[in-house]
Structures are given as structure tokens and as C-alpha cells.
Enzyme design. Structure first.
Site, PDB file in Angstrom:
ATOM      1  N   LYS A   9       0.901  -1.145   0.115  1.00  0.00           N
ATOM      2  CA  LYS A   9       0.035  -0.118   0.043  1.00  0.00           C
ATOM      3  C   LYS A   9       0.614   1.173  -0.030  1.00  0.00           C
ATOM      4  O   LYS A   9       1.999   1.205   0.323  1.00  0.00           O
ATOM      5  CB  LYS A   9      -0.906  -0.140   1.344  1.00  0.00           C
ATOM      6  CG  LYS A   9      -1.958  -1.148   1.030  1.00  0.00           C
ATOM      7  CD  LYS A   9      -2.921  -1.051   2.394  1.00  0.00           C
ATOM      8  CE  LYS A   9      -3.750  -2.219   2.112  1.00  0.00           C
ATOM      9  NZ  LYS A   9      -5.135  -2.124   3.547  1.00  0.00           N
ATOM     10  N   TYR A  49     -12.343  -1.408  -3.983  1.00  0.00           N
ATOM     11  CA  TYR A  49     -13.011  -1.449  -2.795  1.00  0.00           C
ATOM     12  C   TYR A  49     -14.486  -1.274  -2.844  1.00  0.00           C
ATOM     13  O   TYR A  49     -15.243  -1.068  -1.754  1.00  0.00           O
ATOM     14  CB  TYR A  49     -12.415  -0.503  -1.664  1.00  0.00           C
ATOM     15  CG  TYR A  49     -10.933  -0.959  -1.251  1.00  0.00           C
ATOM     16  CD1 TYR A  49     -11.009  -2.113  -0.270  1.00  0.00           C
ATOM     17  CD2 TYR A  49      -9.956  -0.415  -1.427  1.00  0.00           C
ATOM     18  CE1 TYR A  49      -9.391  -2.481   0.185  1.00  0.00           C
ATOM     19  CE2 TYR A  49      -8.546  -0.623  -0.887  1.00  0.00           C
ATOM     20  CZ  TYR A  49      -8.541  -1.501  -0.035  1.00  0.00           C
ATOM     21  OH  TYR A  49      -7.366  -1.922   0.290  1.00  0.00           O
ATOM     22  N   ASN A 112      -1.962   0.191   6.936  1.00  0.00           N
ATOM     23  CA  ASN A 112      -1.584  -1.345   7.515  1.00  0.00           C
ATOM     24  C   ASN A 112      -0.686  -2.129   6.413  1.00  0.00           C
ATOM     25  O   ASN A 112      -0.525  -3.344   6.363  1.00  0.00           O
ATOM     26  CB  ASN A 112      -2.578  -2.091   7.927  1.00  0.00           C
ATOM     27  CG  ASN A 112      -3.854  -2.304   6.784  1.00  0.00           C
ATOM     28  OD1 ASN A 112      -3.559  -2.027   5.611  1.00  0.00           O
ATOM     29  ND2 ASN A 112      -4.881  -2.939   7.136  1.00  0.00           N
ATOM     30  N   HIS A 115      -2.203  -5.362   1.706  1.00  0.00           N
ATOM     31  CA  HIS A 115      -3.564  -5.941   1.018  1.00  0.00           C
ATOM     32  C   HIS A 115      -3.487  -7.491   0.790  1.00  0.00           C
ATOM     33  O   HIS A 115      -2.358  -7.851   0.195  1.00  0.00           O
ATOM     34  CB  HIS A 115      -4.158  -5.108   0.190  1.00  0.00           C
ATOM     35  CG  HIS A 115      -5.565  -6.039  -0.670  1.00  0.00           C
ATOM     36  ND1 HIS A 115      -6.571  -5.551   0.080  1.00  0.00           N
ATOM     37  CD2 HIS A 115      -5.605  -6.817  -1.370  1.00  0.00           C
ATOM     38  CE1 HIS A 115      -7.503  -6.527  -0.658  1.00  0.00           C
ATOM     39  NE2 HIS A 115      -6.968  -7.040  -1.618  1.00  0.00           N
ATOM     40  N   GLU A 126     -10.121  -9.375  -7.892  1.00  0.00           N
ATOM     41  CA  GLU A 126      -8.908  -8.469  -7.587  1.00  0.00           C
ATOM     42  C   GLU A 126      -7.779  -8.729  -8.559  1.00  0.00           C
ATOM     43  O   GLU A 126      -7.201  -7.528  -9.034  1.00  0.00           O
ATOM     44  CB  GLU A 126      -8.384  -8.561  -6.269  1.00  0.00           C
ATOM     45  CG  GLU A 126      -9.692  -7.834  -5.263  1.00  0.00           C
ATOM     46  CD  GLU A 126      -8.911  -8.195  -3.953  1.00  0.00           C
ATOM     47  OE1 GLU A 126      -8.015  -8.944  -3.429  1.00  0.00           O
ATOM     48  OE2 GLU A 126     -10.070  -7.792  -2.798  1.00  0.00           O
TER      49      GLU A 126
HETATM   50  P1  GDP Z   1      -8.263  -6.549   5.317  1.00  0.00           P
HETATM   51  O1  GDP Z   1      -9.064  -7.703   4.476  1.00  0.00           O
HETATM   52  O2  GDP Z   1      -7.545  -7.133   6.681  1.00  0.00           O
HETATM   53  O3  GDP Z   1      -7.629  -5.625   4.447  1.00  0.00           O
HETATM   54  O4  GDP Z   1      -9.471  -5.489   6.284  1.00  0.00           O
HETATM   55  P2  GDP Z   1     -10.965  -5.339   5.755  1.00  0.00           P
HETATM   56  O5  GDP Z   1     -11.292  -5.938   4.278  1.00  0.00           O
HETATM   57  O6  GDP Z   1     -11.892  -5.328   6.845  1.00  0.00           O
HETATM   58  O7  GDP Z   1     -10.652  -3.507   5.320  1.00  0.00           O
HETATM   59  C1  GDP Z   1      -9.897  -3.138   4.130  1.00  0.00           C
HETATM   60  C2  GDP Z   1      -8.970  -2.127   4.422  1.00  0.00           C
HETATM   61  O8  GDP Z   1      -9.862  -1.006   5.231  1.00  0.00           O
HETATM   62  C3  GDP Z   1      -8.079  -2.655   5.550  1.00  0.00           C
HETATM   63  O9  GDP Z   1      -6.840  -3.193   5.205  1.00  0.00           O
HETATM   64  C4  GDP Z   1      -7.612  -1.053   6.099  1.00  0.00           C
HETATM   65  O10 GDP Z   1      -6.840  -0.478   5.247  1.00  0.00           O
HETATM   66  C5  GDP Z   1      -9.066  -0.383   6.012  1.00  0.00           C
HETATM   67  N1  GDP Z   1      -9.747  -0.211   7.086  1.00  0.00           N
HETATM   68  C6  GDP Z   1     -10.295  -1.409   7.708  1.00  0.00           C
HETATM   69  N2  GDP Z   1     -11.009  -1.081   9.173  1.00  0.00           N
HETATM   70  C7  GDP Z   1     -10.930   0.220   8.858  1.00  0.00           C
HETATM   71  C8  GDP Z   1     -11.163   1.059  10.139  1.00  0.00           C
HETATM   72  O11 GDP Z   1     -11.971   0.543  10.962  1.00  0.00           O
HETATM   73  N3  GDP Z   1     -11.163   2.440   9.958  1.00  0.00           N
HETATM   74  C9  GDP Z   1     -10.198   2.914   8.755  1.00  0.00           C
HETATM   75  N4  GDP Z   1      -9.971   4.003   8.717  1.00  0.00           N
HETATM   76  N5  GDP Z   1      -9.607   2.006   7.639  1.00  0.00           N
HETATM   77  C10 GDP Z   1     -10.063   0.644   7.948  1.00  0.00           C
END
Ligand code: GDP
Length: 137
Positions: A9, A49, A112, A115, A126
Site C-alpha cells: 500500500k 474496494y 496497514n 493488502h 482483484e
Molecule cells: P483486510 O481484509 O484485513 O484488509 O480488512 P478489511 O477488508 O476489513 O478492510 C479493508 C481495508 O480497509 C483495511 O486493510 C484497512 O486499510 C481499511 N480499514 C479496515 N478497517 C478500518 C477502520 O476501522 N478504519 C479505517 N480508517 N480503515 C479501515
């Protein structure tokens, strides 16, 4: 064999961590089948997304993902989807296990570092979002 999409990222690329993350990918036994640097527009990040469009963090996430260059990588390995997610660790770096990429390099639940696709259907979507089949070696 299974394929998954990894992204380094913009936070990690911007901090000069791409080389170390790619090295970790190789050390963990994944084969890199395609790799490219991208600078996503906001619209392209929103398309990627799309499943998260109702989430409260959608605007912030897509702003972040279009804030600078990212590196998209097609990985191949047995159980690549599960294994890459295990190497990345939990979404929130503060909750990720020691030794995971997000624990080591993530700076917030949003920034973080990496991805990974979360299921075969999302991996197919994807991978296709960034790589036409002909680019996968
Ligand atoms: P992943 O599968 O572990 O990447 O998590 P998710 O699919 O739930 O979320 C996609 C991405 O959105 C994450 O990798 C983070 O970059 C972001 N994200 C997830 N949860 C949060 C949150 O509570 N707040 C914010 N600002 N970003 C989030």
C-alpha cells in the site's frame, strides 16, 4: 496451486519498505507471477474496494489508497490466499501477531502496509482488476 492479489500500500511504498516486503514474500515461498507499480485514481480505488462502499471508512480508505504509488503483485502458492493473510497478520497492526508484516510495518488500522484477497472469488476479481490473464506468467 492458488493465486491471490497482494498490494504493497502507499504508506509502505512511501516509507521505502517495498524491497523488504517483496523479500519477505519470496522467503515465505510465494511465487511472484506478475508485479506492477500503480498510482490509483480515487475512482479506481473506489472500484477496487466496491464491497466496502457502505463502510464508514470508505472515503478515507479510498483517499489513502489513491494518495501515492502502490505495488500490485500476483502471488502463487498452495493455499496462497490463507497463507498470505497469515503472513500479513490482523487488519489492525496493534492486534497483529509478532512477526507479521502488519505488526512490523503497519502504522494504523488504515495504513496497514499490505493488502491480501480474502476468498477465491475476491482473488479472481482483484487479480483481474489489475492483470489481464496474458500478464500472468
Ligand atoms: P483486510 O481484509 O484485513 O484488509 O480488512 P478489511 O477488508 O476489513 O478492510 C479493508 C481495508 O480497509 C483495511 O486493510 C484497512 O486499510 C481499511 N480499514 C479496515 N478497517 C478500518 C477502520 O476501522 N478504519 C479505517 N480508517 N480503515 C479501515
Amino acid at each position: 496451486m492458488e493465486r491471490t492479489l497482494a498490494i504493497i500500500k502507499p504508506d509502505a511504498v512511501g516509507r521505502g519498505l517495498a524491497g523488504r516486503i517483496i523479500s519477505r514474500i519470496e522467503t515465505e515461498g510465494f511465487d511472484i507471477r506478475a508485479m506492477r507499480m500503480v498510482r490509483l485514481s480515487k475512482t479506481e480505488a473506489e472500484g477496487f474496494y466496491y464491497v466496502h462502499r457502505e463502510r464508514p471508512f470508505f472515503a478515507s480508505l479510498t483517499e489513502f489508497m489513491s494518495s501515492g504509488p502502490a505495488i500490485v503483485i500476483a502471488l502463487e502458492a498452495p493455499n496462497a490466499i490463507r497463507n498470505w493473510r497469515d503472513v500479513m497478520g490482523a487488519t489492525d497492526p496493534a492486534k497483529a501477531d509478532e512477526g507479521t508484516i502488519r505488526k512490523q510495518f503497519g502504522s494504523s488500522i488504515e495504513k496497514n502496509a499490505t493488502h491480501g484477497s480474502d476468498a477465491p472469488e475476491t482473488a479472481a476479481f482483484e487479480l483481474g482488476y489489475f492483470f489481464p490473464g496474458i500478464d500472468l506468467v
